[in-house]
Design a protein around this motif. Sequence first.
Motif, mmCIF file in Angstrom:
data_model
loop_
_atom_site.group_PDB
_atom_site.id
_atom_site.type_symbol
_atom_site.label_atom_id
_atom_site.label_comp_id
_atom_site.label_asym_id
_atom_site.label_seq_id
_atom_site.Cartn_x
_atom_site.Cartn_y
_atom_site.Cartn_z
ATOM 1 N N CYS A 62 0.649 30.517 69.540
ATOM 2 C CA CYS A 62 1.909 30.172 68.996
ATOM 3 C C CYS A 62 3.170 30.754 69.595
ATOM 4 N N ILE A 63 2.770 31.843 70.671
ATOM 5 C CA ILE A 63 4.088 32.209 71.706
ATOM 6 C C ILE A 63 4.396 30.696 72.267
ATOM 7 N N THR A 64 3.634 29.758 72.705
ATOM 8 C CA THR A 64 3.772 28.726 73.483
ATOM 9 C C THR A 64 4.594 27.896 72.532
ATOM 10 N N GLN A 65 4.143 27.455 71.410
ATOM 11 C CA GLN A 65 4.754 26.489 70.528
ATOM 12 C C GLN A 65 6.139 27.057 70.162
ATOM 13 N N PHE A 66 6.364 28.263 70.100
ATOM 14 C CA PHE A 66 7.734 28.790 69.821
ATOM 15 C C PHE A 66 8.701 28.380 71.060
ATOM 16 N N LEU A 67 8.298 28.826 72.120
ATOM 17 C CA LEU A 67 8.941 28.612 73.322
ATOM 18 C C LEU A 67 9.204 27.090 73.610
ATOM 19 N N TYR A 68 8.286 26.278 73.281
ATOM 20 C CA TYR A 68 8.497 24.753 73.483
ATOM 21 C C TYR A 68 9.737 24.491 72.331
ATOM 22 N N SER A 69 9.440 24.975 71.122
ATOM 23 C CA SER A 69 10.610 24.626 69.895
ATOM 24 C C SER A 69 11.977 25.098 70.085
ATOM 25 N N SER A 70 12.011 26.248 71.081
ATOM 26 C CA SER A 70 13.510 26.777 71.149
ATOM 27 C C SER A 70 13.975 26.769 72.616
ATOM 28 N N THR A 71 13.832 25.997 73.227
ATOM 29 C CA THR A 71 14.193 25.504 74.520
ATOM 30 C C THR A 71 15.542 25.738 74.820
ATOM 31 N N HIS A 72 16.218 24.994 73.704
ATOM 32 C CA HIS A 72 17.903 25.197 73.512
ATOM 33 C C HIS A 72 18.373 26.491 73.312
ATOM 34 N N LEU A 73 17.610 27.569 73.185
ATOM 35 C CA LEU A 73 18.255 28.890 73.239
ATOM 36 C C LEU A 73 18.402 29.520 74.522
ATOM 37 N N ARG A 74 17.964 28.886 75.615
ATOM 38 C CA ARG A 74 17.649 29.581 76.851
ATOM 39 C C ARG A 74 18.452 28.738 77.738
ATOM 40 N N PRO A 75 19.045 29.574 78.945
ATOM 41 C CA PRO A 75 19.588 28.821 80.253
ATOM 42 C C PRO A 75 18.387 28.285 80.966
ATOM 43 N N HIS A 76 18.795 27.106 81.589
ATOM 44 C CA HIS A 76 17.454 26.657 82.476
ATOM 45 C C HIS A 76 18.019 26.051 83.888
ATOM 46 N N HIS A 77 17.253 25.942 84.746
ATOM 47 C CA HIS A 77 17.577 25.559 86.066
ATOM 48 C C HIS A 77 17.780 23.972 86.121
ATOM 49 N N LYS A 78 18.875 23.766 86.630
ATOM 50 C CA LYS A 78 19.710 22.406 86.467
ATOM 51 C C LYS A 78 18.889 21.570 87.822
ATOM 52 N N VAL A 79 18.587 20.486 87.287
ATOM 53 C CA VAL A 79 17.894 19.620 88.434
ATOM 54 C C VAL A 79 19.021 18.654 88.861
ATOM 55 N N ALA A 80 18.962 18.391 90.232
ATOM 56 C CA ALA A 80 20.147 17.788 91.181
ATOM 57 C C ALA A 80 20.018 16.136 90.747
ATOM 58 N N ASN A 81 20.852 15.473 90.791
ATOM 59 C CA ASN A 81 20.718 14.044 90.638
ATOM 60 C C ASN A 81 19.986 13.231 91.622
ATOM 61 N N GLU A 82 19.836 13.985 92.815
ATOM 62 C CA GLU A 82 19.399 13.328 94.010
ATOM 63 C C GLU A 82 17.765 13.597 93.607
ATOM 64 N N SER A 83 17.528 14.493 93.024
ATOM 65 C CA SER A 83 15.878 14.454 92.666
ATOM 66 C C SER A 83 15.516 13.456 91.592
ATOM 67 N N ILE A 84 16.512 13.247 90.709
ATOM 68 C CA ILE A 84 16.045 12.225 89.669
ATOM 69 C C ILE A 84 16.044 10.770 90.180
ATOM 70 N N LEU A 85 16.992 10.650 91.057
ATOM 71 C CA LEU A 85 17.116 9.254 91.884
ATOM 72 C C LEU A 85 15.784 9.123 92.588
ATOM 73 N N TYR A 86 15.484 10.149 93.244
ATOM 74 C CA TYR A 86 14.063 9.850 94.291
ATOM 75 C C TYR A 86 12.992 9.571 93.381
ATOM 76 N N VAL A 87 12.899 10.146 92.001
ATOM 77 C CA VAL A 87 11.727 9.940 91.316
ATOM 78 C C VAL A 87 11.596 8.571 90.845
ATOM 79 N N GLN A 88 13.040 8.345 90.469
ATOM 80 C CA GLN A 88 13.161 6.914 89.950
ATOM 81 C C GLN A 88 12.680 5.660 90.775
ATOM 82 N N GLU A 89 13.120 5.926 92.335
ATOM 83 C CA GLU A 89 12.854 5.125 93.193
ATOM 84 C C GLU A 89 11.435 5.066 93.327
ATOM 85 N N LEU A 90 10.577 5.948 93.196
ATOM 86 C CA LEU A 90 9.201 5.934 93.243
ATOM 87 C C LEU A 90 8.585 5.120 92.007
#
Length: 730
Positions: A62-90
Amino acid sequence: MVDTRCLSGVTIWLLTCLLLIISVTGLVEEIPMPKELEECYKFRTQNISITEFVSEDINIFCITQFLYSSTHLRPHHKVANESILYVQELMRQMFGESYNQRSRTRRRHKRQVVAIPDQPRIRQLIPPRRGLQPTSWLGQIPGLGEIPGLGRIPGPGLGRPQLLLPRRAGRRWVRREIRSLSRREWVDFVNRINQLKRTPVGLSNRYDALADAHRMAVPIAHNGPNFLGWHRLIIALLEQALGIAIPYWDCRLDFYMPRPTESIVWTDAFFGPGFGEVRSGPFANWVTPTGTPLIRNIGSAGSLINEDMVANVMSRVDINDVTEPSAGPFTFERIHNAPHVWIDGQMASSETTAYDPVFFVLHAFIDYLWSLFRHRQRLAGINPATAYPDSPDPRQGPGAQMIPFNYRCIYGYSEFLERRVIYARPPRCPFCGGYAQCLQGRCVSIAVPGIARGPGQEISRFTGGQGIAGPVFASPASDAGTASIGTKFQTDFHDSRNNRAKRHVQEVRKQHDLIASKDNSQINIPYQNTFELNGKSSIDLWAFVPVKIIFERPPQLRFKSYPIQNGNVSRTHDMFMPSTDPDTNQRQQALYKYCQVSGSGASKVYVQTDGIDYSGRYKDYAVVDERQAISSSMTYVGVKNPMDGTAEFYMNAYDSCGRVCRPQCLSSKGYKPCSGAFRVTSSFPMMYGLTYDDAIKRNWMNGGVLSTEMNSAEIPVVFICEVQKTWLWS
């Protein structure tokens, strides 16, 4: 003359205000339990007896379910555009390969020209009659020549430019269990992983770019039907980046060991250390994008996957029965959560788990099980490519985008992705290979005694040296810390051989003499805590709250300290056993199987906090004496430092047998039952310490002198761990 009635009234008013200040504006004050968490507890415990299901399994799910459903309440590490572009290139490379494969059905080529990923100026001829091309640096480390514990593998010179050569387009990957690989094959795999870690992508690197993709997809890749397809795709992308197949880790071979923490996979020959910071082995000295080293605390909670879990999943053919949000206890996602929690460290957090390479070999095993399940579906006349589960979450519907990829979620169920690989079956008796042995009809991993002694105490014939050397390219680091934290995996399954735990009553009494003579517990293993909060790792971001544990002795325990009456030793019970409770058998709640007893009586009760409005988890334990009918202990757990702003968190405690403890909160009238959810502020009175040392001294020091009594006014939370008749949350 002053009216004494007025003075009396003023005095009462002042006292009332003081009590209100103490009970309302205290630094640690109770708040209502989050609605999603409360509803999960009620739903998961309805029509189920506490004697049938282990309470900690429900708690962590239940703790996991709650954390999944409430991710918008917490700050998160930002992912760089270069990382996304690399994955999309793969992605483009992988699906472009599929297009080329279809083109070859219309025309033939004598020789195929393949470009090295992200190396546009380098082209390599790959003869169509051959698959994987050997690399010149196999098994070597630039400047050293070998990976300690793996042995030197002959090859040309050191330090040359290292290119990852892809296998021929159209050839299917063959994934094998890690212990079925030759030393050469395993070294090739880990070398290529390290090559990705060293190759820059923007301010990050290729390996972390793939891990970042998982981090940004947590809400849409978990707790729903997209879980299986999304992770199948990310595994395929790593294979595309590596140029070889990913092996899988069948942790069933480790589960059936007497001590899974002593498996050879937790030596430098495979994954490296399982306790604390990973400072040796193939992934030594790795750091995450926040600058924290790889951390593991194997066996502190959770469980490895066993045959019963797999059999329960394979007994179904309807995909809705084995994907979330199924009401049943056995789904692919839930059994997968168990080893994540068992490994702990980065692996216990859904946001940081992919930064440990063990993530990929574990998920390759889950994908193997899914392939077996899909085969069963075909035998039942079900097309697994179109049988996409129902989902109440529109983000995981069949037509929803599979973030960060430009494909729909249903594509993860496609036959194309499945047909790219072939799974070799795991080791089976009598052919278990060199790293497993046949015991009672099943292959069980070989053990390396002594590695379960904790950091600084490891004894392994596979150690030696500094691990993977050479420059490892890392993202810019913040303050030094220990491990990354975010939404945490929780599991419905727990192996109570972890730490110190107990078997069922009959098993405990039958085998106690054997266990007591050889303490198999992990009571001597320290817990390497984590200090990442909102993407930054520093102990200065945390404050420490004192927590008291009151522990009731479980009724099934026996200790070899017997009373003597008139010269006769009475072995029917030990001298610490409380008077017989006639209601004991009626209120015996479910416990974990295969538990081990500490002959000394020492046991751990874990207390953990999860941020509600901040991203971070802290976990520590108190040591209790199980010999005594009632014992108590103290621990101090971390929460976000309120000097940086008010914070809300959820605190829970559980013993190593799976019993969840009841929280009691300090109020103006003493301790009372409470929700376990709290708000910490910088208001008076101060119920925490800015440092761990400060928190302890506030409890025990009076005027700079050690006190004979603890200052109970400074302890805002008490957990009572007792044998219960009903669910804690009812």
